[in-house]
Design a protein around this motif. Structure first.
Motif, short mmCIF file in Angstrom:
data_model
loop_
_atom_site.label_atom_id
_atom_site.label_comp_id
_atom_site.label_asym_id
_atom_site.label_seq_id
_atom_site.Cartn_x
_atom_site.Cartn_y
_atom_site.Cartn_z
N ALA A 78 -0.91 -0.02 -16.30
CA ALA A 78 -0.35 0.26 -14.97
C ALA A 78 0.19 -1.03 -14.37
O ALA A 78 1.31 -1.07 -13.85
CB ALA A 78 -1.41 0.88 -14.07
N ALA A 122 3.07 -1.42 -11.28
CA ALA A 122 2.32 -0.48 -10.44
C ALA A 122 1.01 -1.12 -9.99
O ALA A 122 0.48 -2.01 -10.66
CB ALA A 122 2.04 0.81 -11.21
N PRO A 143 -2.80 -0.81 -9.81
CA PRO A 143 -3.84 -0.01 -10.46
C PRO A 143 -4.72 0.76 -9.47
O PRO A 143 -5.07 1.91 -9.71
CB PRO A 143 -4.66 -1.02 -11.25
N GLU A 165 -3.96 1.85 -6.41
CA GLU A 165 -3.20 2.98 -5.86
C GLU A 165 -3.03 4.08 -6.90
O GLU A 165 -3.05 5.27 -6.56
CB GLU A 165 -1.86 2.51 -5.32
N THR A 166 -2.86 3.69 -8.15
CA THR A 166 -2.73 4.68 -9.22
C THR A 166 -4.01 5.49 -9.35
O THR A 166 -3.97 6.72 -9.46
CB THR A 166 -2.40 3.98 -10.56
N ARG A 213 -4.30 7.85 -6.38
CA ARG A 213 -3.33 8.96 -6.48
C ARG A 213 -3.86 10.08 -7.37
O ARG A 213 -3.61 11.26 -7.12
CB ARG A 213 -2.00 8.45 -7.03
N TYR A 214 -4.58 9.71 -8.41
CA TYR A 214 -5.07 10.71 -9.37
C TYR A 214 -6.57 10.94 -9.25
O TYR A 214 -7.20 11.42 -10.19
CB TYR A 214 -4.68 10.29 -10.80
#
Length: 114
Positions: free
Chosen positions: A4, A9, A11, A13-14, A17-18
């Protein structure tokens, strides 16, 4: 989290998000000199021991815990020397972090996959 981050990106926030859809996280760190990349063929020196690079593992682990992550795997695609020594450095760093205190951990087995 390396993959990520290498794309640019965030990491944390990733993970947010999921949240609720991530059961496991691969922990690997990115060298401070690693250039942004959108392809999988990054230089070997881009991979460093967890805690030795640019990723904020306190924030990553906190976000992972909040997102319901159940399993963590320490990975380093390439090492400059003995892979067990690199794994030990990563484990030692992670064992000192507050988010891991009181959680079951196990020391590196001394075996590495090629």
């Amino acid at each position: 989290m390396f993959w990520a981050a290498i794309t640019g990106a965030d990491p944390v926030e990733t993970i947010r998000r999921y949240a609720g859809r991530i059961a496991l996280v691969h922990l690997k760190d990115k060298d401070t000199q690693a250039a942004r990349s959108l392809v999988e063929s990054v230089p070997r020196q881009s991979f460093v021991e967890v805690g030795s690079g640019t990723l904020n593992f306190v924030a990553i682990l906190a976000a992972s815990h909040a997102a319901g992550v159940e399993h963590y795997f320490v990975e380093q695609d390439f090492t400059p020397g003995d892979p067990v020594e690199s794994l030990t450095k990563s484990y030692t760093y992670l064992a000192r972090l507050t988010p891991l205190k009181g959680r079951p951990t196990s020391a590196p087995s001394g075996r590495a996959r090629a």
